[in-house]
Design a protein around this motif. Structure first.
Motif, mmCIF file in Angstrom:
data_model
loop_
_atom_site.group_PDB
_atom_site.id
_atom_site.type_symbol
_atom_site.label_atom_id
_atom_site.label_comp_id
_atom_site.label_asym_id
_atom_site.label_seq_id
_atom_site.Cartn_x
_atom_site.Cartn_y
_atom_site.Cartn_z
ATOM 1 N N MET A 1 0.833 -1.203 0.000
ATOM 2 C CA MET A 1 0.000 0.000 0.000
ATOM 3 C C MET A 1 0.872 1.259 0.000
ATOM 4 O O MET A 1 1.957 1.259 0.546
ATOM 5 N N VAL A 2 0.330 2.295 -0.565
ATOM 6 C CA VAL A 2 1.060 3.565 -0.632
ATOM 7 C C VAL A 2 0.964 4.292 0.706
ATOM 8 O O VAL A 2 -0.104 4.384 1.301
ATOM 9 N N LYS A 3 2.113 4.800 1.179
ATOM 10 C CA LYS A 3 2.113 5.563 2.424
ATOM 11 C C LYS A 3 1.759 7.023 2.165
ATOM 12 O O LYS A 3 0.925 7.599 2.848
ATOM 13 N N GLU A 4 2.451 7.621 1.215
ATOM 14 C CA GLU A 4 2.189 9.033 0.916
ATOM 15 C C GLU A 4 2.879 9.433 -0.383
ATOM 16 O O GLU A 4 3.657 8.667 -0.938
ATOM 17 N N VAL A 5 2.614 10.664 -0.821
ATOM 18 C CA VAL A 5 3.320 11.209 -1.976
ATOM 19 C C VAL A 5 4.736 11.567 -1.519
ATOM 20 O O VAL A 5 4.910 12.297 -0.548
ATOM 21 N N ILE A 8 6.960 15.197 -6.455
ATOM 22 C CA ILE A 8 6.268 15.461 -7.719
ATOM 23 C C ILE A 8 7.332 15.884 -8.731
ATOM 24 O O ILE A 8 8.123 16.792 -8.459
ATOM 25 N N PRO A 52 5.867 16.636 0.744
ATOM 26 C CA PRO A 52 6.547 16.162 -0.460
ATOM 27 C C PRO A 52 7.410 17.239 -1.101
ATOM 28 O O PRO A 52 7.089 18.430 -1.055
ATOM 29 N N LEU A 54 9.598 18.787 -4.543
ATOM 30 C CA LEU A 54 9.450 18.923 -5.992
ATOM 31 C C LEU A 54 10.765 18.491 -6.627
ATOM 32 O O LEU A 54 11.841 18.834 -6.126
ATOM 33 N N ILE A 79 4.242 11.563 -10.514
ATOM 34 C CA ILE A 79 4.177 11.614 -9.053
ATOM 35 C C ILE A 79 4.793 10.338 -8.509
ATOM 36 O O ILE A 79 4.699 9.266 -9.124
ATOM 37 N N PHE A 81 5.051 7.786 -5.257
ATOM 38 C CA PHE A 81 4.436 7.324 -4.026
ATOM 39 C C PHE A 81 5.459 6.525 -3.228
ATOM 40 O O PHE A 81 6.157 5.666 -3.783
ATOM 41 N N LEU A 121 -2.826 3.884 -15.721
ATOM 42 C CA LEU A 121 -3.184 4.727 -14.569
ATOM 43 C C LEU A 121 -3.788 6.063 -14.992
ATOM 44 O O LEU A 121 -3.466 7.100 -14.434
ATOM 45 N N VAL A 124 -1.410 8.959 -15.897
ATOM 46 C CA VAL A 124 -0.469 9.473 -14.886
ATOM 47 C C VAL A 124 0.742 8.545 -14.802
ATOM 48 O O VAL A 124 0.588 7.339 -14.580
ATOM 49 N N VAL A 126 3.415 7.116 -12.723
ATOM 50 C CA VAL A 126 3.623 6.943 -11.279
ATOM 51 C C VAL A 126 4.939 6.215 -11.046
ATOM 52 O O VAL A 126 5.243 5.219 -11.708
#
Lengths: 132, 132
Positions: A1-5, A8, A52, A54, A79, A81, A121, A124, A126
């Motif tokens: 599972m993805v924790k966070e971004v 970017i 996050p 850049l 992005i 993840f 996706l 996108v 990813v």
């Protein structure tokens, strides 16, 4: 599972100019700048006050990324993840029928990474990343 | 100054399908879905375990966003930065010569918001938002 971004990615034609612009406009702090020959870019990581980062990307001459810049122009590129285990997520996504660009995690700027194909996706691009 | 990335906007052709995909692939949790007539979209906010959310946007028929989808396809659409005071940031950016889409903050999905023109920001459509 993805924790966070995690970050970017933004494609730009001139890394120095873009870095100064994002500093001036948004108070972003510039971290390291590196040449990632494998990905065909020169990259600068910019931090905001929290959260996050850049990642500004300038294509190296004659790279695939230079062609993408020429075709699509500057702008949002991907992005990323953060996950616990990139290879495990790649297997899970593959079982769901998602098309992968990288079949296995490989070493990236900030840990092990892999890209997923944007056509699976909703357009996108990813990247998954796992801190080392 | 920008505090952090508040959310990332993604343009999709079918909100229900895209929402299910991002749930299945990344464990994103779906929050509210709203019609934002002013922006010409139906929007769903998806949360990851931590950090910035994803905002999936399906154009309403005959909207400007429907034209953008037709021209550019699905994919990353904008990033939203959280700030303390949108109007103050707009003044500061305007003094720097940055072209604004919104000259003043207006009410958005999660507070006061304003968009900055991508041609001033290396092709990136940036939204500023201030929590209410």
């Amino acid at each position: 599972m993805v924790k966070e971004v995690h970050h970017i990615g933004i494609l730009v034609s001139n890394l120095d100019e873009a870095t100064r612009l994002y500093q001036d406009c948004f108070g972003a702090e510039v971290g390291r700048t590196e040449i990632l020959a494998e990905r065909g870019v020169k990259a600068a990581v910019l931090s905001l006050a929290h959260g996050p980062k850049l990642e500004l990307l300038e294509p190296l001459p004659d790279s695939n990324m230079a062609k993408i810049l020429e075709k699509r122009g500057e702008g949002l590129h991907h992005i990323t993840f953060e996950v616990d285990d990139v290879d495990k997520e790649l297997s899970r996504l593959s079982e769901l029928g998602v098309e992968l660009i990288d079949k296995k995690a490989r070493r990236g700027l900030e840990g092990m990474v892999a890209f997923i194909h944007p056509k699976s996706l909703r357009g996108v691009l990813v990247e998954l990343c796992q801190r080392m």
